[in-house]
Scaffold this motif. Structure first.
Motif, PDB file in Angstrom:
ATOM      1  N   ALA A  33      25.137  47.372  30.416  1.00 47.00           N
ATOM      2  CA  ALA A  33      26.462  47.935  30.162  1.00 47.00           C
ATOM      3  C   ALA A  33      26.833  48.944  31.248  1.00 47.00           C
ATOM      4  N   MET A  34      28.095  48.882  31.661  1.00 48.80           N
ATOM      5  CA  MET A  34      28.635  49.851  32.614  1.00 48.80           C
ATOM      6  C   MET A  34      29.920  50.418  32.022  1.00 48.80           C
ATOM      7  N   ARG A  45      33.744  65.383  27.683  1.00 48.92           N
ATOM      8  CA  ARG A  45      33.740  64.086  28.342  1.00 48.92           C
ATOM      9  C   ARG A  45      33.987  63.006  27.292  1.00 48.92           C
ATOM     10  N   GLU A  46      34.831  62.033  27.635  1.00 52.50           N
ATOM     11  CA  GLU A  46      35.171  60.975  26.690  1.00 52.50           C
ATOM     12  C   GLU A  46      35.024  59.606  27.346  1.00 52.50           C
ATOM     13  N   LEU A  47      34.689  58.629  26.512  1.00 51.91           N
ATOM     14  CA  LEU A  47      34.584  57.264  26.988  1.00 51.91           C
ATOM     15  C   LEU A  47      35.982  56.696  27.214  1.00 51.91           C
ATOM     16  N   VAL A  48      36.174  56.092  28.379  1.00 55.74           N
ATOM     17  CA  VAL A  48      37.454  55.462  28.708  1.00 55.74           C
ATOM     18  C   VAL A  48      37.381  53.956  28.486  1.00 55.74           C
ATOM     19  N   ALA A  49      36.344  53.345  29.055  1.00 60.05           N
ATOM     20  CA  ALA A  49      36.211  51.892  28.956  1.00 60.05           C
ATOM     21  C   ALA A  49      34.761  51.516  29.208  1.00 60.05           C
ATOM     22  N   ILE A  50      34.360  50.398  28.604  1.00 52.79           N
ATOM     23  CA  ILE A  50      32.983  49.926  28.760  1.00 52.79           C
ATOM     24  C   ILE A  50      32.998  48.413  28.902  1.00 52.79           C
ATOM     25  N   SER A  54      27.492  40.889  29.558  1.00 56.34           N
ATOM     26  CA  SER A  54      28.094  39.572  29.360  1.00 56.34           C
ATOM     27  C   SER A  54      29.598  39.580  29.584  1.00 56.34           C
ATOM     28  N   GLY A  55      30.147  40.760  29.853  1.00 56.15           N
ATOM     29  CA  GLY A  55      31.567  40.847  30.179  1.00 56.15           C
ATOM     30  C   GLY A  55      32.487  41.277  29.060  1.00 56.15           C
ATOM     31  N   SER A  56      31.949  41.567  27.899  1.00 54.21           N
ATOM     32  CA  SER A  56      32.790  42.076  26.812  1.00 54.21           C
ATOM     33  C   SER A  56      33.258  43.482  27.141  1.00 54.21           C
ATOM     34  N   THR A  57      34.481  43.788  26.741  1.00 54.26           N
ATOM     35  CA  THR A  57      35.061  45.089  27.087  1.00 54.26           C
ATOM     36  C   THR A  57      35.571  45.818  25.849  1.00 54.26           C
ATOM     37  N   ASN A  58      35.663  47.128  25.990  1.00 52.78           N
ATOM     38  CA  ASN A  58      36.243  47.946  24.946  1.00 52.78           C
ATOM     39  C   ASN A  58      36.885  49.148  25.615  1.00 52.78           C
ATOM     40  N   TYR A  59      37.962  49.654  25.012  1.00 51.04           N
ATOM     41  CA  TYR A  59      38.742  50.720  25.624  1.00 51.04           C
ATOM     42  C   TYR A  59      39.058  51.819  24.623  1.00 51.04           C
ATOM     43  N   ALA A  60      39.224  53.005  25.140  1.00 54.36           N
ATOM     44  CA  ALA A  60      39.768  54.085  24.334  1.00 54.36           C
ATOM     45  C   ALA A  60      41.210  53.741  23.978  1.00 54.36           C
ATOM     46  N   PHE A  67      44.757  50.331  31.294  1.00 51.98           N
ATOM     47  CA  PHE A  67      43.558  50.311  32.139  1.00 51.98           C
ATOM     48  C   PHE A  67      42.811  48.999  31.923  1.00 51.98           C
ATOM     49  N   THR A  68      42.157  48.539  32.979  1.00 49.55           N
ATOM     50  CA  THR A  68      41.336  47.335  32.897  1.00 49.55           C
ATOM     51  C   THR A  68      40.008  47.581  33.599  1.00 49.55           C
ATOM     52  N   ILE A  69      38.922  47.357  32.867  1.00 51.80           N
ATOM     53  CA  ILE A  69      37.590  47.473  33.455  1.00 51.80           C
ATOM     54  C   ILE A  69      37.086  46.083  33.809  1.00 51.80           C
ATOM     55  N   SER A  70      36.420  45.984  34.944  1.00 47.56           N
ATOM     56  CA  SER A  70      35.859  44.706  35.373  1.00 47.56           C
ATOM     57  C   SER A  70      34.602  44.981  36.190  1.00 47.56           C
TER      58      SER A  70
END
Length: 121
Positions: A33-34, A45-50, A54-60, A67-70
């Motif tokens: 996980a990144m 400090r807060e989580l923005v995106a993970i 396997s490429g699954s994502t989650n966002y605040a 925002f898009t994490i990749s």
């Protein structure tokens, strides 16, 4: 053993866009996980995106739809595309990664040094 180096921060006007990058290097067997976190002055400090391995994502909730994490596994790099930025997005953005070390396969958690994002007119 492992370094995370962020880049791409800067000053942008409200409504603008930035793309953050975080490159991992060192004794890496596998990046799991990144994530991107942020910390504004006087706030926790807060989580923005993970993004998982396997490429699954989650966002605040505050950044969903903007925002898009990749990730690029071949480059050991995670990105955060930030659109429609507003002043509330101003913060230091930190990269975080779960890394299995090459020599032992043991997983450790690492942080980058942070990159400043300032949204201001």
């Amino acid at each position: 053993q492992v370094q995370l180096v962020e880049s791409g921060g800067g000053l942008v006007q409200p409504g603008g866009s930035l793309r953050l990058s975080c490159a991992a290097s060192g004794n890496i067997f596998r990046l799991n996980a990144m994530a991107w976190y942020r910390q504004a002055p006087g706030k926790q400090r807060e989580l923005v995106a993970i993004i998982t391995g396997s490429g699954s994502t989650n966002y605040a909730d505050s950044v969903k739809g903007r925002f898009t994490i990749s990730r690029d596994s071949a480059k050991n790099t995670v990105y955060l595309q930030m659109n429609l930025l507003n002043v509330e997005d101003t913060a230091v953005y930190f990269c975080n990664a779960d890394v299995q070390i090459g020599s032992t396969r043991i997983q450790y958690n690492y942080w980058g040094q942070g990159t400043q994002v300032t949204v201001s007119s």
